[in-house]
Design an enzyme around this catalytic site. Structure first.
Site, PDB file in Angstrom:
ATOM      1  N   ASP A   1    -125.956 149.623 -53.376  1.00  0.00           N
ATOM      2  CA  ASP A   1    -124.923 148.664 -54.898  1.00  0.00           C
ATOM      3  C   ASP A   1    -125.520 149.410 -55.655  1.00  0.00           C
ATOM      4  O   ASP A   1    -126.775 148.706 -56.407  1.00  0.00           O
ATOM      5  CB  ASP A   1    -124.073 147.309 -55.011  1.00  0.00           C
ATOM      6  CG  ASP A   1    -124.620 146.726 -56.313  1.00  0.00           C
ATOM      7  OD1 ASP A   1    -123.746 147.495 -56.817  1.00  0.00           O
ATOM      8  OD2 ASP A   1    -123.773 145.124 -56.355  1.00  0.00           O
TER       9      ASP A   1
ATOM     10  N   LYS B   1    -121.299 148.722 -66.695  1.00  0.00           N
ATOM     11  CA  LYS B   1    -122.976 148.656 -67.015  1.00  0.00           C
ATOM     12  C   LYS B   1    -123.087 149.873 -67.724  1.00  0.00           C
ATOM     13  O   LYS B   1    -123.356 150.267 -68.518  1.00  0.00           O
ATOM     14  CB  LYS B   1    -123.672 148.338 -65.867  1.00  0.00           C
ATOM     15  CG  LYS B   1    -123.446 146.651 -65.561  1.00  0.00           C
ATOM     16  CD  LYS B   1    -122.295 146.418 -64.744  1.00  0.00           C
ATOM     17  CE  LYS B   1    -122.496 144.890 -64.535  1.00  0.00           C
ATOM     18  NZ  LYS B   1    -122.134 144.396 -63.178  1.00  0.00           N
TER      19      LYS B   1
ATOM     20  N   TRP C   1    -127.269 139.676 -56.743  1.00  0.00           N
ATOM     21  CA  TRP C   1    -125.834 140.598 -56.333  1.00  0.00           C
ATOM     22  C   TRP C   1    -126.576 140.572 -54.522  1.00  0.00           C
ATOM     23  O   TRP C   1    -125.406 140.882 -53.715  1.00  0.00           O
ATOM     24  CB  TRP C   1    -125.593 141.809 -56.486  1.00  0.00           C
ATOM     25  CG  TRP C   1    -125.380 141.000 -58.209  1.00  0.00           C
ATOM     26  CD1 TRP C   1    -126.277 141.506 -59.853  1.00  0.00           C
ATOM     27  CD2 TRP C   1    -123.943 141.124 -58.805  1.00  0.00           C
ATOM     28  NE1 TRP C   1    -125.319 141.500 -60.377  1.00  0.00           N
ATOM     29  CE2 TRP C   1    -124.358 140.341 -59.938  1.00  0.00           C
ATOM     30  CE3 TRP C   1    -123.242 140.115 -57.506  1.00  0.00           C
ATOM     31  CZ2 TRP C   1    -122.998 139.771 -60.190  1.00  0.00           C
ATOM     32  CZ3 TRP C   1    -122.133 139.802 -58.842  1.00  0.00           C
ATOM     33  CH2 TRP C   1    -121.531 140.005 -60.176  1.00  0.00           C
TER      34      TRP C   1
END
Ligand SMILES: *Cc1c(COP(=O)(O)O)cnc(C)c1O
Length: 364
Positions: free
Chosen positions: A176, A200, A101
């Site tokens: 993030d 999530k 990511w």
């Protein structure tokens, strides 16, 4: 009805209590005569919902007054682009790459920066060791507009667990936190901006929570479209256009659920317990393995390999039959992955360990 233990990395399991309440309120929210999906985002009912959600989130994370909370859209991926547009100005930004990511965020920053008269640099990467640890040294630019990092790598299962692992730089950290926000108390003041896709640990997809320090809102590239501008969104209560109303409502229920469970300190204790059980079993098994450095092992996403990769199909089929769903690892790394977010009960982790033990005993 029979619900599985759902180990999906995202969209992920939600607390059953939240789903039941949402079901109860689906047709008629608190006497409004319609459900949340059907009401105006500017009406008094929804205004109350979003204000309460923000207040509860602020309470959970102890967000200081000089930070704005935004409920935006586009997934964390879109913010890989919005962050340089909004925060980079004509300067340079640092990126730390610790897995899939943060790599994507770095690539997006690199692609965009030249178009907005700016630059990005790589301050550290753990790519050479296969993303098995957080970097132990950083080459930071003190003058950087920000330093971007991903504090929990969902695919590689690498987490910055100790604040002392974070880079020490005067530049504001932009994190993030999609896959571990609200899994434990976090010192918000350590960051210039925190952002997280909801699917999530917060709620349904379609929502991104942004927590950004007020003074960072006035550095945007002049070409930033209003709908992508954090400043404009902050000035309009996240409602320049229609926000993801239903996702915000469910997120609000999740925040209430977390407060009812005792807040983030209580959730952290449970998350530590769940992660310790699973890693301890994997390490002792002699059949499964997790290759991440113990000090950086994610409490939320636990990737693991079987001693013989040819058994993966059987492992997954047997797990599914035992009510243990979505254990297949991300396609970029293979193997298995158990995502054990806040909504995963200890009983789900115990059931997984029991299944793994039996599989290793009979097939190992
Ligand atoms: C899931 C995830 C993303 C991407 O989220 P989208 O909503 O698909 O854009 C980004 N970063 C992290 C850490 C994630 O876990």
């Amino acid at each position: 009805m029979s619900r599985v233990f759902n180990f999906s990395a995202g969209p992920a399991a939600l607390p059953e209590k939240v789903l039941r309440q949402a079901a109860d309120e689906m047709l008629d929210w608190h006497g409004a005569g319609c459900g949340v999906m059907e009401m105006s985002h500017r009406g008094q009912h929804f205004t109350g919902i979003i204000e309460r959600a923000e207040a509860d989130l602020r309470e959970l994370l102890a967000v200081p007054d000089n930070y704005r909370v935004l409920f935006l859209q586009g997934g964390a991926t879109q913010h890989f682009a919005q962050i340089p547009m909004n925060l980079l100005g004509g300067a340079s930004a640092d990126y730390v790459v610790t897995g899939g990511w943060s790599q994507k965020a770095f690539e997006m920053g690199s692609a965009l920066a030249p178009h907005i008269g700016a630059r990005v640099r790589l301050a550290a990467t753990s790519a050479e060791d296969g993303f098995r640890d957080v970097p132990r040294a950083f080459d930071c630019d003190d003058a950087a507009a920000y330093l971007h990092l991903c504090t929990n790598e969902t695919v590689h299962g690498v987490e910055f667990l100790d604040p002392a692992q974070l880079p020490d730089t005067p530049a504001p950290l932009v994190a993030d936190m999609s896959s571990h926000i609200l899994s434990r108390p976090m010192d918000v003041t350590r960051f210039g901006m925190i952002y997280a896709g909801a699917q999530k640990n917060i709620g349904p997809s379609g929502l991104v929570v942004v927590i950004v320090r007020e003074d960072l809102l006035d550095r945007a590239w002049a070409g930033t479209p209003a709908v992508m501008s954090y400043r404009t969104m902050a000035d309009n209560g996240s409602m320049l256009n229609t926000p993801a109303t239903y996702s915000i409502y469910i997120a609000g229920l999740v925040f209430q659920w977390l407060l009812g469970e005792g807040g983030l300190a209580a959730i952290e204790r449970r998350n530590i317990d769940k992660a310790q059980r699973l890693y301890a079993y994997i390490d002792a098994s002699g059949f499964y393995r997790n290759e991440v450095e113990p000090a950086a092992r994610s409490r939320m996403n636990v990737p693991f390999l079987l001693a013989d990769t040819r058994l993966e199909g059987d492992f997954l089929a047997g797990a599914q039959a035992a009510g243990l769903a979505q254990l297949k690892g991300h396609k970029s790394v293979g193997g298995m992955r158990a995502s054990i977010y806040n909504a995963m009960p200890v009983a789900g982790v115990d059931a997984l360990i029991e299944y793994m033990r039996e599989f290793a005993r009979t097939r190992g």
